[in-house]
Motif scaffolding. Structure first.
Motif, PDB file in Angstrom:
ATOM      1  N   ILE A  66       0.859  -1.181   0.000  1.00 55.05           N
ATOM      2  CA  ILE A  66       0.000   0.000   0.000  1.00 55.05           C
ATOM      3  C   ILE A  66       0.897   1.234   0.000  1.00 55.05           C
ATOM      4  O   ILE A  66       1.840   1.322   0.790  1.00 55.05           O
ATOM      5  CB  ILE A  66      -0.923   0.018   1.246  1.00 55.05           C
ATOM      6  CG1 ILE A  66      -1.741  -1.272   1.331  1.00 55.05           C
ATOM      7  CG2 ILE A  66      -1.827   1.238   1.249  1.00 55.05           C
ATOM      8  CD1 ILE A  66      -2.638  -1.538   0.159  1.00 55.05           C
ATOM      9  N   PRO A  67       0.626   2.214  -0.886  1.00 54.25           N
ATOM     10  CA  PRO A  67       1.484   3.410  -0.928  1.00 54.25           C
ATOM     11  C   PRO A  67       1.392   4.246   0.352  1.00 54.25           C
ATOM     12  O   PRO A  67       0.377   4.239   1.044  1.00 54.25           O
ATOM     13  CB  PRO A  67       0.935   4.207  -2.122  1.00 54.25           C
ATOM     14  CG  PRO A  67      -0.257   3.502  -2.616  1.00 54.25           C
ATOM     15  CD  PRO A  67      -0.430   2.237  -1.870  1.00 54.25           C
ATOM     16  N   GLU A  68       2.486   4.917   0.652  1.00 59.58           N
ATOM     17  CA  GLU A  68       2.484   5.896   1.744  1.00 59.58           C
ATOM     18  C   GLU A  68       1.571   7.038   1.321  1.00 59.58           C
ATOM     19  O   GLU A  68       1.541   7.417   0.155  1.00 59.58           O
ATOM     20  CB  GLU A  68       3.895   6.438   1.993  1.00 59.58           C
ATOM     21  CG  GLU A  68       4.885   5.407   2.499  1.00 59.58           C
ATOM     22  CD  GLU A  68       4.605   4.968   3.912  1.00 59.58           C
ATOM     23  OE1 GLU A  68       4.068   5.776   4.714  1.00 59.58           O
ATOM     24  OE2 GLU A  68       4.912   3.810   4.231  1.00 59.58           O
ATOM     25  N   LEU A  69       0.843   7.606   2.277  1.00 65.90           N
ATOM     26  CA  LEU A  69      -0.087   8.693   1.967  1.00 65.90           C
ATOM     27  C   LEU A  69       0.483  10.027   2.416  1.00 65.90           C
ATOM     28  O   LEU A  69       1.031  10.142   3.513  1.00 65.90           O
ATOM     29  CB  LEU A  69      -1.433   8.460   2.663  1.00 65.90           C
ATOM     30  CG  LEU A  69      -2.166   7.166   2.315  1.00 65.90           C
ATOM     31  CD1 LEU A  69      -3.423   7.033   3.174  1.00 65.90           C
ATOM     32  CD2 LEU A  69      -2.525   7.134   0.850  1.00 65.90           C
ATOM     33  N   GLU A  70       0.353  11.024   1.558  1.00 65.59           N
ATOM     34  CA  GLU A  70       0.723  12.403   1.889  1.00 65.59           C
ATOM     35  C   GLU A  70      -0.496  13.265   1.573  1.00 65.59           C
ATOM     36  O   GLU A  70      -1.039  13.179   0.477  1.00 65.59           O
ATOM     37  CB  GLU A  70       1.912  12.874   1.055  1.00 65.59           C
ATOM     38  CG  GLU A  70       3.184  12.125   1.328  1.00 65.59           C
ATOM     39  CD  GLU A  70       4.338  12.587   0.447  1.00 65.59           C
ATOM     40  OE1 GLU A  70       4.129  13.432  -0.462  1.00 65.59           O
ATOM     41  OE2 GLU A  70       5.457  12.093   0.652  1.00 65.59           O
ATOM     42  N   PHE A  71      -0.918  14.079   2.528  1.00 67.43           N
ATOM     43  CA  PHE A  71      -2.106  14.913   2.335  1.00 67.43           C
ATOM     44  C   PHE A  71      -1.713  16.363   2.102  1.00 67.43           C
ATOM     45  O   PHE A  71      -0.856  16.913   2.803  1.00 67.43           O
ATOM     46  CB  PHE A  71      -3.034  14.818   3.550  1.00 67.43           C
ATOM     47  CG  PHE A  71      -3.674  13.471   3.683  1.00 67.43           C
ATOM     48  CD1 PHE A  71      -4.803  13.162   2.947  1.00 67.43           C
ATOM     49  CD2 PHE A  71      -3.144  12.511   4.527  1.00 67.43           C
ATOM     50  CE1 PHE A  71      -5.398  11.912   3.051  1.00 67.43           C
ATOM     51  CE2 PHE A  71      -3.730  11.263   4.641  1.00 67.43           C
ATOM     52  CZ  PHE A  71      -4.858  10.966   3.903  1.00 67.43           C
ATOM     53  N   TYR A  72      -2.354  16.971   1.111  1.00 63.04           N
ATOM     54  CA  TYR A  72      -2.131  18.367   0.767  1.00 63.04           C
ATOM     55  C   TYR A  72      -3.487  19.050   0.602  1.00 63.04           C
ATOM     56  O   TYR A  72      -4.417  18.450   0.060  1.00 63.04           O
ATOM     57  CB  TYR A  72      -1.343  18.504  -0.545  1.00 63.04           C
ATOM     58  CG  TYR A  72       0.028  17.886  -0.478  1.00 63.04           C
ATOM     59  CD1 TYR A  72       1.105  18.596   0.024  1.00 63.04           C
ATOM     60  CD2 TYR A  72       0.239  16.589  -0.925  1.00 63.04           C
ATOM     61  CE1 TYR A  72       2.368  18.027   0.081  1.00 63.04           C
ATOM     62  CE2 TYR A  72       1.490  16.012  -0.868  1.00 63.04           C
ATOM     63  CZ  TYR A  72       2.555  16.733  -0.368  1.00 63.04           C
ATOM     64  OH  TYR A  72       3.804  16.164  -0.303  1.00 63.04           O
ATOM     65  N   GLU A  73      -3.553  20.294   1.031  1.00 58.73           N
ATOM     66  CA  GLU A  73      -4.797  21.046   0.847  1.00 58.73           C
ATOM     67  C   GLU A  73      -4.799  21.677  -0.539  1.00 58.73           C
ATOM     68  O   GLU A  73      -3.864  22.378  -0.916  1.00 58.73           O
ATOM     69  CB  GLU A  73      -4.949  22.130   1.919  1.00 58.73           C
ATOM     70  CG  GLU A  73      -6.275  22.844   1.826  1.00 58.73           C
ATOM     71  CD  GLU A  73      -6.516  23.830   2.960  1.00 58.73           C
ATOM     72  OE1 GLU A  73      -7.560  24.499   2.920  1.00 58.73           O
ATOM     73  OE2 GLU A  73      -5.668  23.949   3.860  1.00 58.73           O
ATOM     74  N   ASP A  74      -5.850  21.426  -1.287  1.00 57.47           N
ATOM     75  CA  ASP A  74      -6.038  22.020  -2.602  1.00 57.47           C
ATOM     76  C   ASP A  74      -6.771  23.345  -2.392  1.00 57.47           C
ATOM     77  O   ASP A  74      -7.876  23.357  -1.848  1.00 57.47           O
ATOM     78  CB  ASP A  74      -6.855  21.089  -3.500  1.00 57.47           C
ATOM     79  CG  ASP A  74      -7.011  21.648  -4.892  1.00 57.47           C
ATOM     80  OD1 ASP A  74      -5.988  21.801  -5.577  1.00 57.47           O
ATOM     81  OD2 ASP A  74      -8.155  21.934  -5.280  1.00 57.47           O
ATOM     82  N   GLU A  75      -6.174  24.440  -2.798  1.00 59.67           N
ATOM     83  CA  GLU A  75      -6.731  25.757  -2.503  1.00 59.67           C
ATOM     84  C   GLU A  75      -7.443  26.387  -3.688  1.00 59.67           C
ATOM     85  O   GLU A  75      -7.639  27.604  -3.736  1.00 59.67           O
ATOM     86  CB  GLU A  75      -5.619  26.662  -1.977  1.00 59.67           C
ATOM     87  CG  GLU A  75      -5.023  26.134  -0.684  1.00 59.67           C
ATOM     88  CD  GLU A  75      -3.807  26.905  -0.213  1.00 59.67           C
ATOM     89  OE1 GLU A  75      -3.257  27.703  -1.000  1.00 59.67           O
ATOM     90  OE2 GLU A  75      -3.402  26.697   0.935  1.00 59.67           O
ATOM     91  N   GLN A  76      -7.849  25.589  -4.659  1.00 59.07           N
ATOM     92  CA  GLN A  76      -8.525  26.119  -5.839  1.00 59.07           C
ATOM     93  C   GLN A  76      -9.845  26.810  -5.484  1.00 59.07           C
ATOM     94  O   GLN A  76     -10.204  27.813  -6.088  1.00 59.07           O
ATOM     95  CB  GLN A  76      -8.769  25.005  -6.864  1.00 59.07           C
ATOM     96  CG  GLN A  76      -7.505  24.481  -7.489  1.00 59.07           C
ATOM     97  CD  GLN A  76      -6.726  25.567  -8.218  1.00 59.07           C
ATOM     98  OE1 GLN A  76      -7.291  26.406  -8.880  1.00 59.07           O
ATOM     99  NE2 GLN A  76      -5.417  25.552  -8.068  1.00 59.07           N
ATOM    100  N   TYR A  77     -10.578  26.271  -4.509  1.00 57.68           N
ATOM    101  CA  TYR A  77     -11.847  26.879  -4.108  1.00 57.68           C
ATOM    102  C   TYR A  77     -11.617  28.303  -3.610  1.00 57.68           C
ATOM    103  O   TYR A  77     -12.327  29.227  -4.006  1.00 57.68           O
ATOM    104  CB  TYR A  77     -12.532  26.037  -3.028  1.00 57.68           C
ATOM    105  CG  TYR A  77     -13.765  26.675  -2.461  1.00 57.68           C
ATOM    106  CD1 TYR A  77     -14.966  26.656  -3.164  1.00 57.68           C
ATOM    107  CD2 TYR A  77     -13.738  27.321  -1.230  1.00 57.68           C
ATOM    108  CE1 TYR A  77     -16.097  27.263  -2.658  1.00 57.68           C
ATOM    109  CE2 TYR A  77     -14.867  27.926  -0.716  1.00 57.68           C
ATOM    110  CZ  TYR A  77     -16.039  27.892  -1.432  1.00 57.68           C
ATOM    111  OH  TYR A  77     -17.164  28.496  -0.920  1.00 57.68           O
TER     112      TYR A  77
END
Length: 122
Positions: free
Chosen positions: A87-98
């Motif tokens: 299972i891949p390692e997870l990295e979370f990023y906030e998408d600021e398009q909104y």
């Protein structure tokens, strides 16, 4: 993006969306998975999330996601373990398009609400 990484990204996005829908508390900001990008070796999955809520709520939720990455990965593993060896390692990023889109909309409304003012070119 190769066909393989595209399929993996799509599967991860679908499964993570399902996990967040069932596992995360309903109060707080609205969370949507915008995109999942997987590295060529399938070792890392970068998860881009859109958060709609106050600045403080969004910050707390991003912090929670960072702290609970191992738990989220474990939940993901229980769902897709038969399809992946690792299972891949997870990295979370906030998408600021909104936020960017909302800001552009505000600027356009402001510019259009000034009738009679001519704009000068520099």
């Amino acid at each position: 993006m190769s066909i393989r990484t595209g399929k993996v990204s799509s599967l991860l996005q679908k499964e993570l969306s399902s996990i967040f829908e069932k596992e995360l508390p309903r109060s707080g900001p609205l969370l949507t998975i915008v995109e999942v990008k997987v590295t060529a070796d399938l070792g890392i999955a970068r998860v881009y999330v859109s958060l709609i809520g106050s600045e403080k709520e969004r910050g707390l939720l991003m912090e929670h996601l960072q702290n609970e990455t191992k738990y989220i990965r474990k939940l993901l593993s229980s769902r897709i373990r038969h399809q992946f060896r690792r299972i891949p390692e997870l990295e979370f990023y906030e998408d600021e398009q909104y936020d960017k889109a909302r800001r552009i909309e505000e600027l356009l409304k402001e510019a259009l609400s000034r009738p009679g003012e001519e704009q000068t070119e520099s």
